[in-house]
Write a protein that holds these residues in place. Structure first.
Motif, PDB file in Angstrom:
ATOM      1  N   LEU A 283     -38.171 -24.242  73.380  1.00  0.00           N
ATOM      2  CA  LEU A 283     -37.160 -23.549  72.583  1.00  0.00           C
ATOM      3  C   LEU A 283     -37.670 -23.313  71.161  1.00  0.00           C
ATOM      4  O   LEU A 283     -38.620 -23.957  70.698  1.00  0.00           O
ATOM      5  CB  LEU A 283     -35.874 -24.384  72.532  1.00  0.00           C
ATOM      6  N   LEU A 287     -33.464 -24.495  67.428  1.00  0.00           N
ATOM      7  CA  LEU A 287     -32.822 -25.202  68.535  1.00  0.00           C
ATOM      8  C   LEU A 287     -33.388 -26.612  68.695  1.00  0.00           C
ATOM      9  O   LEU A 287     -32.667 -27.549  69.059  1.00  0.00           O
ATOM     10  CB  LEU A 287     -32.998 -24.409  69.826  1.00  0.00           C
ATOM     11  N   ASN A 306     -21.999 -22.933  66.894  1.00  0.00           N
ATOM     12  CA  ASN A 306     -23.080 -23.616  67.626  1.00  0.00           C
ATOM     13  C   ASN A 306     -22.803 -23.767  69.137  1.00  0.00           C
ATOM     14  O   ASN A 306     -23.680 -24.240  69.868  1.00  0.00           O
ATOM     15  CB  ASN A 306     -23.315 -25.007  67.018  1.00  0.00           C
ATOM     16  N   SER A 308     -22.559 -21.757  71.745  1.00  0.00           N
ATOM     17  CA  SER A 308     -23.472 -21.052  72.670  1.00  0.00           C
ATOM     18  C   SER A 308     -24.842 -21.737  72.726  1.00  0.00           C
ATOM     19  O   SER A 308     -25.406 -21.942  73.799  1.00  0.00           O
ATOM     20  CB  SER A 308     -23.622 -19.598  72.214  1.00  0.00           C
ATOM     21  N   ASN A 309     -25.388 -22.101  71.545  1.00  0.00           N
ATOM     22  CA  ASN A 309     -26.698 -22.763  71.487  1.00  0.00           C
ATOM     23  C   ASN A 309     -26.656 -24.139  72.142  1.00  0.00           C
ATOM     24  O   ASN A 309     -27.622 -24.563  72.778  1.00  0.00           O
ATOM     25  CB  ASN A 309     -27.168 -22.891  70.042  1.00  0.00           C
ATOM     26  N   THR A 312     -26.846 -23.612  75.767  1.00  0.00           N
ATOM     27  CA  THR A 312     -28.222 -23.249  76.130  1.00  0.00           C
ATOM     28  C   THR A 312     -29.097 -24.493  76.214  1.00  0.00           C
ATOM     29  O   THR A 312     -29.897 -24.661  77.153  1.00  0.00           O
ATOM     30  CB  THR A 312     -28.806 -22.285  75.081  1.00  0.00           C
TER      31      THR A 312
END
Length: 437
Positions: A283, A287, A306, A308-309, A312
């Motif tokens: 990443l 990240l 944050n 969404s991250n 992920t």
């Protein structure tokens, strides 16, 4: 030296004032302001007395000088039978005779000027001392010649020069006594100057003390104003409401800690795969930093921005566990824990957001009261009290200096009275009032 044979060496002067009768000094009062004029009177009287006394010695010395001059004349007319002498000895005797006579005639020529002023007294002493020394030195230089070849003149010259020396010693004693008295006068003037300087210092210190006392009065007025304003603000309904809101904010600390603990408990379950994934992750750097923060403080990372991250990262860790790039003791348990966080993530974020919104609303509500103004008033009140304390300390130190200077003045006055008595032979009592102190 040769002249010691004749007894014309320097004699140590002993300055001593003697009195045949006990004089009971008169008692007089004098003010500080009149002392300078009194000193002038004392100096003038001492000078007049000195002039009169030295004048009488001048007459004696002039009379003795005539005797020496007559002896010199007699010696000059005496051939001393030098024609019967060896030529070399004749030259030696004549030279000695000539130099002695010349010295006496040059140094003891009669001066008709009368000693009628202090300056002339000093000049007379100076000239007489120089003359006696020069004649004495010359007689010493030719002592053998005079004693052997002019024997009948030796005793006359010695005796008369001794009389001159004794009279000059009396003059020196009179001048020395006068100078000693002037030393007292100078000391009195110095004490007057010291007293004047001390009085000026007391006045300066008194002014400074008054300024500080005035500043204390002003500070006390400021304290009263500050206390009144503080009391007015603290008794207002806005302040009570402000305190109530502060209490609510303080009580929210437990709620915030509870939310933090709940979030941390979920992320602790996946701390091992999170830590391992940091080293194998492909990443981007932001990240990777977020992964580190999720390990150390997940509460601070959770937010709408944050979310969404975070998802992920969680998905990437799940894939890494499945691929074996991140090894864990129980892959199924780790994946289940990650899945739980994913399912609860929105709920945890909402819980945090709701808490922060509530806290923000309460903080905004604090504007109902100007607490910064209250803090400034309290600071100003403390500063005013500190200024008072500092001024009081300075006043105490200044008062000690004033007391010390006033005591010094009393000591100077006592010294003045003593020196005046010694300088004038009159017992003076100095009168003064509070203004003089």
């Amino acid at each position: 030296p040769y002249y010691m044979v004749f007894g014309w060496g320097k004699k140590k002067q002993v300055v001593q004032e003697a009195s045949d009768e006990l004089v009971v000094p008169a008692h007089k009062e004098v003010t500080l302001q009149s002392i300078p004029d009194l000193l002038l009177d004392i100096t003038n009287l001492r000078q007049k007395t000195l002039v009169a006394e030295v004048k009488s010695f001048q007459k004696r010395i002039q009379s003795d000088s005539k005797v020496l001059l007559s002896i010199a004349d007699e010696l000059g007319k005496d051939t001393l039978n030098t024609s019967d002498m060896d030529p070399h000895l004749e030259i030696l005797v004549n030279r000695g005779k000539k130099e002695v006579i010349s010295s006496i005639q040059n140094e003891f020529r009669l001066d008709s000027a009368s000693v009628d002023s202090f300056e002339k007294v000093i000049n007379f002493q100076k000239n007489a001392s120089r003359g006696i020394k020069k004649v004495g030195d010359m007689l010493g230089k030719h002592s053998r010649v005079i004693h052997i070849f002019a024997k009948k003149y030796a005793k006359k010259l010695k005796d008369d020069l001794q009389v001159l020396t004794d009279n000059l010693t009396e003059v020196n004693t009179l001048i020395s006594n006068y100078n000693s008295n002037q030393d007292l006068v100078d000391d009195i003037n110095k004490s007057l100057n010291d007293l004047s300087d001390t009085k000026k210092e007391i006045i300066k210190q008194g002014r400074r003390k008054s300024q500080l006392e005035e500043s204390i009065d002003n500070e006390h007025q400021n304290e009263t104003n500050f206390e009144s304003k503080i009391e007015e603000m603290q008794s207002s309904s806005e302040f009570k409401e402000f305190q109530n809101i502060q209490d609510q904010i303080s009580s929210m600390a437990n709620e915030e800690n509870s939310i933090k603990k709940e979030i941390e408990e979920h992320f602790i379950k996946i701390s091992r795969p999170l830590n391992k994934y940091i080293y194998v992750s492909s990443l981007d750097k932001p990240l990777k930093i977020m992964i580190e923060n999720l390990v150390s403080s997940p509460y601070d990372v959770l937010s709408d921005e944050n979310e969404s991250n975070i998802k992920t990262i969680l998905n990437s860790i799940t894939s890494a566990i499945e691929s074996g790039s991140v090894s864990v003791k129980d892959a199924g348990k780790s994946k289940q824990a990650i899945n739980e966080i994913q399912n609860l993530l929105r709920e945890l974020i909402n819980k945090k957001i709701k808490f922060l919104e509530k806290k923000s609303q309460l903080n905004d509500s604090l504007n109902v009261f100007d607490n910064d103004k209250l803090v400034r008033l309290m600071h100003d009140l403390q500063k005013s009290k500190s200024n008072v304390s500092d001024a009081e300390s300075k006043i105490s130190a200044i008062q000690e200096q004033i007391d010390s200077n006033e005591s010094s003045i009393l000591g100077l006055i006592a010294k003045l009275e003593l020196n005046l008595k010694q300088a004038s032979s009159i017992s003076y009592r100095i009168s003064y009032n509070e203004n003089d102190l």
